[in-house]
Motif scaffolding. Structure first.
Motif, PDB file in Angstrom:
ATOM      1  N   PRO A  63      41.127  31.400  30.495  1.00 38.64           N
ATOM      2  CA  PRO A  63      40.272  31.563  29.475  1.00 38.64           C
ATOM      3  C   PRO A  63      38.709  30.833  29.755  1.00 38.64           C
ATOM      4  O   PRO A  63      37.793  31.321  28.943  1.00 38.64           O
ATOM      5  CB  PRO A  63      41.035  30.646  28.364  1.00 38.64           C
ATOM      6  N   LYS A  64      38.761  30.191  30.809  1.00 35.59           N
ATOM      7  CA  LYS A  64      37.261  29.947  31.120  1.00 35.59           C
ATOM      8  C   LYS A  64      36.487  30.976  31.967  1.00 35.59           C
ATOM      9  O   LYS A  64      35.094  30.656  32.049  1.00 35.59           O
ATOM     10  CB  LYS A  64      37.393  28.619  32.182  1.00 35.59           C
ATOM     11  N   ASN A  65      37.095  32.374  32.112  1.00 36.39           N
ATOM     12  CA  ASN A  65      36.673  33.381  32.557  1.00 36.39           C
ATOM     13  C   ASN A  65      36.262  34.317  31.405  1.00 36.39           C
ATOM     14  O   ASN A  65      35.821  35.247  31.537  1.00 36.39           O
ATOM     15  CB  ASN A  65      37.485  33.865  33.549  1.00 36.39           C
ATOM     16  N   MET A  66      36.761  33.718  30.165  1.00 38.80           N
ATOM     17  CA  MET A  66      36.181  34.456  29.168  1.00 38.80           C
ATOM     18  C   MET A  66      34.595  34.154  29.001  1.00 38.80           C
ATOM     19  O   MET A  66      34.082  32.862  29.115  1.00 38.80           O
ATOM     20  CB  MET A  66      36.773  34.076  27.909  1.00 38.80           C
ATOM     21  N   PRO A  67      33.780  35.086  28.485  1.00 34.69           N
ATOM     22  CA  PRO A  67      32.365  34.777  28.840  1.00 34.69           C
ATOM     23  C   PRO A  67      32.163  33.404  27.556  1.00 34.69           C
ATOM     24  O   PRO A  67      31.320  32.767  28.265  1.00 34.69           O
ATOM     25  CB  PRO A  67      31.619  36.084  27.971  1.00 34.69           C
TER      26      PRO A  67
ATOM     27  N   SER B 172      32.841  26.035  40.119  1.00 35.25           N
ATOM     28  CA  SER B 172      33.899  27.066  40.579  1.00 35.25           C
ATOM     29  C   SER B 172      33.657  28.283  39.422  1.00 35.25           C
ATOM     30  O   SER B 172      33.624  29.313  39.985  1.00 35.25           O
ATOM     31  CB  SER B 172      35.270  26.435  40.006  1.00 35.25           C
ATOM     32  N   TYR B 173      33.562  27.950  38.275  1.00 38.52           N
ATOM     33  CA  TYR B 173      33.722  29.264  37.348  1.00 38.52           C
ATOM     34  C   TYR B 173      32.259  29.832  37.040  1.00 38.52           C
ATOM     35  O   TYR B 173      32.282  30.942  36.726  1.00 38.52           O
ATOM     36  CB  TYR B 173      34.048  28.666  35.910  1.00 38.52           C
ATOM     37  N   PHE B 174      30.979  29.277  37.364  1.00 37.11           N
ATOM     38  CA  PHE B 174      29.931  30.038  37.562  1.00 37.11           C
ATOM     39  C   PHE B 174      29.680  30.842  38.849  1.00 37.11           C
ATOM     40  O   PHE B 174      28.914  31.624  38.712  1.00 37.11           O
ATOM     41  CB  PHE B 174      28.764  29.023  37.265  1.00 37.11           C
ATOM     42  N   HIS B 175      30.958  30.718  39.573  1.00 40.81           N
ATOM     43  CA  HIS B 175      30.720  31.569  40.733  1.00 40.81           C
ATOM     44  C   HIS B 175      32.015  32.394  40.610  1.00 40.81           C
ATOM     45  O   HIS B 175      32.548  33.060  41.508  1.00 40.81           O
ATOM     46  CB  HIS B 175      30.828  30.759  42.037  1.00 40.81           C
TER      47      HIS B 175
ATOM     48  N   GLU C 152      41.216  27.441  38.593  1.00 42.40           N
ATOM     49  CA  GLU C 152      40.448  26.462  38.607  1.00 42.40           C
ATOM     50  C   GLU C 152      40.364  26.011  40.359  1.00 42.40           C
ATOM     51  O   GLU C 152      39.715  25.251  40.697  1.00 42.40           O
ATOM     52  CB  GLU C 152      41.113  25.398  37.903  1.00 42.40           C
ATOM     53  N   HIS C 153      41.261  26.705  41.086  1.00 38.21           N
ATOM     54  CA  HIS C 153      41.661  26.312  42.338  1.00 38.21           C
ATOM     55  C   HIS C 153      40.448  26.963  43.140  1.00 38.21           C
ATOM     56  O   HIS C 153      40.273  26.453  44.346  1.00 38.21           O
ATOM     57  CB  HIS C 153      42.771  26.585  42.943  1.00 38.21           C
ATOM     58  N   ILE C 154      39.694  27.845  42.632  1.00 40.67           N
ATOM     59  CA  ILE C 154      38.984  28.668  43.347  1.00 40.67           C
ATOM     60  C   ILE C 154      37.532  28.063  43.470  1.00 40.67           C
ATOM     61  O   ILE C 154      36.916  27.456  42.592  1.00 40.67           O
ATOM     62  CB  ILE C 154      38.492  30.071  42.838  1.00 40.67           C
ATOM     63  N   THR C 155      36.973  27.835  44.919  1.00 44.25           N
ATOM     64  CA  THR C 155      35.780  27.464  44.920  1.00 44.25           C
ATOM     65  C   THR C 155      35.139  28.212  46.152  1.00 44.25           C
ATOM     66  O   THR C 155      35.805  28.889  46.882  1.00 44.25           O
ATOM     67  CB  THR C 155      35.853  25.749  45.368  1.00 44.25           C
TER      68      THR C 155
END
Length: 512
Positions: A95-99, A140-143, A26-29
């Motif tokens: 888990p937010k990187n699960m499709p 964050s997560y769509f990138h 979640e820290h990734i941007t």
């Protein structure tokens, strides 16, 4: 890898499904696009004041324009088939990187504003309001999705997370929150003609240098022509081929193949880029603007064929969308595919007996092949299903003595992404890229240990750049990635000799 600000995953014998760990990424941007990057693409320069209304309106617009998008929003039954198929989940445990988890970031907002149940009973259907927190999660997560479409292979309903990620990024762009990496690059193509912003004189200088290098190596005057009117073939290749290894070694190979085939060809300053990052941000309008440069160059130069170099997403767009985006191409020779991949061209010449090879020139390597996602799951080559798998391998096997495939469930349509595609090939996302590469690194390490493979061949510029960067994190050498046409270049026997007066620089001393 020493010096990294994150821990590189440990490679195991098998690709294991990890335990869920909430929030690991979640820290990734990534850096947000500057106003000039946004405005050049037709988007707001900064986050608009009424961003919520604009975002919802944009989602409604996309739902009305693309039936598939609404189907993807409605069809998921949470069966779990996709959960362990994403390389980013396997490498990050988030888990937010699960499709399905990534899809639901958008789906929950869709339900809130576009379904009856979501409007009146939001908690019952998992619908949520569009808030700043949700927008941050989207960015964050769509990138952290490379749009590789591996999950769609396993989804019983064919839900395409790539299309959902593209839609989310287009919504973000529409409210003034675009990604710097992609949007800056697209702006360079609109302004100059390629992703790297290389002007015509720089490309010309590079090509002249290649001619001199090949002459010194072979005593054959292989030409790398630029903007030659009346040439038969327009080669459209990724701009990485003009300056970096192993990309440029592939470009050298294209030239040798064309030379031995006896065809006239040219590159173009206007269309000096095969890549089209408009797809990564989901913008049909920008995809079309980039694609039209190829049409314009083909018309201006009067070519009869278009051949694409080694680039994964470029081939997807060329094969699947080019005629819609920039067609019709009724001015080209109908006897040849429109467009044609360089691997198709080379294999055709091999099968006709035009090309001769000395395979022993590649005996210092044992090769395996990485099926790039956009080629494997979003296109074809040749006139038969599965040609995108068979044709590159046939070319490789024609020029090397030592070839072995990786495990069956990591290649062909099940191939794992390199981890850097879909607009993620930027240093501010290095942690995502390294962790997302784990499944492919596992398969590569296994075939190295079991079969003695030393090098990985690829036909995608992004894959080559990604692997050269992440290999050292996993204890491998950056030079273990090679271009397919680099192997061709090594092995090809130059039988069409040229007279001395065609040599690079011939007569310059006399002029002095």
């Amino acid at each position: 890898m020493a010096g990294a600000e994150f821990e590189t995953p440990e490679l195991t014998e098998f690709i294991e499904v990890p335990k869920l760990v909430d929030g690991t990424m979640e820290h990734i941007t990534c850096f947000v696009a500057k106003p000039e990057h946004q405005e050049a693409l037709g988007f707001p320069g900064e986050k608009v004041e009424n961003w919520k209304e604009v975002a919802i309106d944009k989602m409604g617009d996309l739902l009305s324009r693309y039936r598939s998008f609404q189907v993807f929003m409605d069809a998921c039954v949470k069966c779990g088939s996709c959960t362990d198929k994403c390389h980013y989940y396997l490498g990050t445990q988030d888990p937010k990187n699960m499709p399905v988890g990534r899809q639901d970031l958008l789906r929950k907002v869709y339900r809130r504003y576009f379904t009856f149940a979501g409007k009146y009973f939001p908690k019952l259907v998992g619908a949520v309001d569009l808030t700043e927190v949700v927008i941050d999660d989207w960015y964050s997560y769509f990138h952290q999705c490379s749009q590789c479409r591996r999950c769609s292979v396993f989804c019983p309903y064919g839900i395409d997370t790539a299309e959902i990620s593209m839609a989310a990024r287009e919504i973000l762009d529409s409210i003034g929150i675009g990604q710097k990496y992609c949007n800056e690059i697209i702006g360079k193509v609109h302004k100059i003609g390629n992703n790297l912003g290389l002007p015509g004189p720089a490309i010309e200088d590079t090509l002249e240098g290649l001619e001199e290098d090949v002459w010194e190596e072979t005593d054959v005057a292989v030409k790398y022509p630029l903007d030659v009117k009346g040439a038969e073939i327009l080669l459209v290749t990724p701009s990485a081929d003009f300056f970096a290894e192993p990309h440029v070694d592939g470009l050298i190979g294209y030239g040798k193949v064309f030379h031995e085939a006896g065809v006239s060809w040219t590159l173009s300053t206007k269309a000096s880029e095969a890549g089209n990052f408009g797809m990564f941000i989901g913008s049909y309008e920008n995809m079309r603007r980039v694609s039209l440069r190829i049409r314009e160059a083909a018309l201006e130069l009067g070519v009869k064929r278009i051949v694409f170099g080694e680039c994964g997403h470029a081939w997807r767009i060329a094969y699947s969308f080019l005629n819609t985006l920039a067609g019709p191409f009724d001015f080209l020779n109908p006897d040849y595919p429109v467009p044609q991949h360089i691997c198709e061209f080379t294999l055709n010449e091999i099968e006709q007996g035009t090309l001769e090879f000395d395979k022993s020139e590649n005996d210092d390597m044992s090769i395996t092949f990485h099926d790039s996602c956009n080629v494997a799951r979003a296109s074809r080559m040749g006139d038969k299903p599965g040609g995108q798998f068979e044709i590159p391998r046939k070319v490789i096997k024609a020029v090397v003595n030592n070839y072995h495939d990786m495990e069956w469930d990591t290649i062909h349509e099940r191939t794992f992404c390199c981890g850097g595609g879909g607009g993620l090939l930027t240093d501010d996302l290095m942690e995502v890229r390294v962790k997302g590469a784990k499944p492919r690194m596992t398969a590569f390490k296994n075939v190295m240990g079991e079969k003695g493979v030393t090098h990985l061949a690829a036909i995608c510029a992004i894959c080559k750049s990604q692997f050269s960067k992440v290999f050292p994190y996993y204890g491998m050498d950056m030079f273990q990635i090679v271009s397919v046409h680099q192997l061709v270049s090594n092995a090809i026997v130059m039988n069409r000799k040229t007279p001395p007066e065609e040599a690079p620089g011939y007569g310059e001393d006399d002029d002095e």
